[in-house]
Scaffold this motif. Structure first.
Motif, PDB file in Angstrom:
ATOM      1  N   ASN A   1       4.047   8.080 -10.982  1.00  0.00           N
ATOM      2  CA  ASN A   1       5.509   8.064 -11.113  1.00  0.00           C
ATOM      3  C   ASN A   1       6.227   8.805  -9.988  1.00  0.00           C
ATOM      4  O   ASN A   1       7.417   9.105 -10.103  1.00  0.00           O
ATOM      5  N   TYR A   2       5.498   9.119  -8.935  1.00  0.00           N
ATOM      6  CA  TYR A   2       6.149   9.522  -7.680  1.00  0.00           C
ATOM      7  C   TYR A   2       6.062   8.316  -6.744  1.00  0.00           C
ATOM      8  O   TYR A   2       6.882   7.412  -6.838  1.00  0.00           O
TER       9      TYR A   2
ATOM     10  N   GLN B   1       9.701   4.002  -4.163  1.00  0.00           N
ATOM     11  CA  GLN B   1       8.556   4.011  -5.099  1.00  0.00           C
ATOM     12  C   GLN B   1       8.045   2.575  -5.293  1.00  0.00           C
ATOM     13  O   GLN B   1       8.835   1.636  -5.448  1.00  0.00           O
ATOM     14  N   VAL B   2       6.743   2.413  -5.312  1.00  0.00           N
ATOM     15  CA  VAL B   2       6.153   1.097  -5.596  1.00  0.00           C
ATOM     16  C   VAL B   2       6.147   0.907  -7.112  1.00  0.00           C
ATOM     17  O   VAL B   2       5.423   1.602  -7.838  1.00  0.00           O
ATOM     18  N   ASN B   3       7.004   0.007  -7.564  1.00  0.00           N
ATOM     19  CA  ASN B   3       7.126  -0.225  -9.018  1.00  0.00           C
ATOM     20  C   ASN B   3       7.416  -1.709  -9.283  1.00  0.00           C
ATOM     21  O   ASN B   3       7.539  -2.503  -8.338  1.00  0.00           O
TER      22      ASN B   3
ATOM     23  N   TYR C   1       0.861  -1.198   0.000  1.00  0.00           N
ATOM     24  CA  TYR C   1       0.000   0.000   0.000  1.00  0.00           C
ATOM     25  C   TYR C   1       0.887   1.235   0.000  1.00  0.00           C
ATOM     26  O   TYR C   1       1.871   1.304   0.744  1.00  0.00           O
ATOM     27  N   THR C   2       0.556   2.208  -0.833  1.00  0.00           N
ATOM     28  CA  THR C   2       1.285   3.468  -0.754  1.00  0.00           C
ATOM     29  C   THR C   2       0.333   4.649  -0.823  1.00  0.00           C
ATOM     30  O   THR C   2      -0.851   4.503  -1.142  1.00  0.00           O
ATOM     31  N   ASP C   3       0.867   5.813  -0.517  1.00  0.00           N
ATOM     32  CA  ASP C   3       0.059   7.038  -0.474  1.00  0.00           C
ATOM     33  C   ASP C   3       0.964   8.208  -0.859  1.00  0.00           C
ATOM     34  O   ASP C   3       2.193   8.068  -0.903  1.00  0.00           O
ATOM     35  N   THR C   4       0.359   9.354  -1.081  1.00  0.00           N
ATOM     36  CA  THR C   4       1.122  10.536  -1.483  1.00  0.00           C
ATOM     37  C   THR C   4       2.252  10.847  -0.493  1.00  0.00           C
ATOM     38  O   THR C   4       2.097  10.634   0.713  1.00  0.00           O
TER      39      THR C   4
ATOM     40  N   ARG D   1      11.643  15.820  -0.122  1.00  0.00           N
ATOM     41  CA  ARG D   1      10.914  14.555   0.110  1.00  0.00           C
ATOM     42  C   ARG D   1      11.044  13.607  -1.083  1.00  0.00           C
ATOM     43  O   ARG D   1      11.198  12.402  -0.913  1.00  0.00           O
ATOM     44  N   MET D   2      10.957  14.166  -2.305  1.00  0.00           N
ATOM     45  CA  MET D   2      11.065  13.323  -3.512  1.00  0.00           C
ATOM     46  C   MET D   2      12.410  12.595  -3.511  1.00  0.00           C
ATOM     47  O   MET D   2      12.488  11.412  -3.825  1.00  0.00           O
TER      48      MET D   2
END
Ligand code: CP
Length: 303
Positions: free
Chosen positions: A267-268, A245-247, A215-218, A237-238
């Motif tokens: 793509n973040y 990153q979930v990829n 699970y990911t979020d902003t 933060r980036m």
């Protein structure tokens, strides 16, 4: 009874709402008159797509009515939250509020003579967590022996997931290199730790290997995403978060389903290929906000 967070909710109460959400989704026609002549006030200090739409449609499909209130167009802007809520709760049967500060939501709950639902503040997003668990139960058929890995910034969504998962018996591992300062809640973490179902790690590859759900979020909260004053912090933060990153590469050795509460920043925190992949259950998860909104309203409003 209010739904501000899960501190005063038992695991059984949460599970009942999850199970009722599944039942309502399967048989919506059986619930069309459940909230006949009832009204919900929905008040927003922040933007929303899903929370507003799901609660408004839920009230319509349950036979009731929802009133959308943009905070800036009300007298909440120039009077006490306490006084305005005292009035509001004499004209509606329930209040759902998306406020900037949890402290203000607490004042609202103290003033209200009807149930108050937290539509997301800086500390908690309980309605989202219920939809997330409902989706996991739909997909796996059970929440027993299920493992969820949350990857991202430790924020309001993360808090409510930790709280809800550990109460219903789901193992949750968080990979959170950054913590949103206003979301910190030591009491919540202490309670989760005592269950033995909560873990924290930065070894993201190991965490996802035998996960059922990732699970990911902003990485940047909604109220700051387009704020030029926040640009430097956003860039920082980036840089810190990009390795998380979930990829496809991260999930190469994992069969986990992929979740995101939306809105997505492609793509973040997550790659486009993951959003579109067959293991993504993101849109089912978002759809389930409607079914869980109905079950939450019924749990709080039905005698
Ligand atoms: N996930 C969620 O709460 O979506 P909105 O911010 O669009 O309501």
């Amino acid at each position: 009874m209010h739904l501000l967070h899960f501190k005063n909710w038992t695991g059984k109460q949460i599970m009942d709402v999850i199970d009722n959400s599944i039942e309502i989704k399967q048989n919506p026609q059986d619930y069309q008159k459940e909230l006949e002549a009832k009204s919900l006030a929905m008040i927003f200090q922040k933007t929303s797509t899903r929370t507003r739409v799901s609660f408004e449609v839920a009230m319509t499909e349950l036979g009731g009515h929802a009133i959308f209130l943009d905070w800036r167009a009300t007298n909440f802007t120039l009077a006490d939250i306490y006084d305005e809520t005292k009035y509001l709760s004499r004209n509606v049967n329930c209040i759902m509020a998306r406020l900037l500060r949890h402290e203000d939501l607490k004042i609202m709950a103290q003033a209200s003579r009807v149930p108050v639902i937290n539509g997301c503040d800086e500390k908690y997003h309980p309605c989202q967590a219920i939809a997330d668990l409902m989706t996991m139960k739909e997909v796996k058929g059970t929440l027993k022996d299920v493992k969820l890995v949350y990857i991202g910034v430790h924020n309001n969504v993360c808090n409510s997931l930790i709280e809800a998962c550990t109460k219903v018996g789901v193992k949750i591992i968080v990979v959170t290199p950054l913590v949103n300062e206003p979301s910190k809640d030591k009491e919540l973490i202490n309670a989760a730790e005592k269950t033995g179902l909560y873990e924290k790690t930065l070894d993201v590859k190991a965490a996802v290997r035998d996960a059922d759900f990732v699970y990911t979020d902003t990485w940047v909260d909604m109220e700051f995403f387009l704020d030029p004053k926040y640009a430097k912090e956003k860039e920082k933060r980036m840089g810190i978060m990009m390795p998380y990153q979930v990829n496809a590469e991260l999930l190469r050795d994992s069969n986990a389903y992929v979740m995101h509460d939306m809105p997505i920043h492609r793509n973040y925190e997550i790659s486009t290929e993951m959003i579109e992949s067959s293991r993504s259950i993101i849109y089912q998860q978002a759809e389930n906000r409607l079914h869980t909104a109905k079950a939450i309203l019924l749990a709080l409003l039905k005698k």
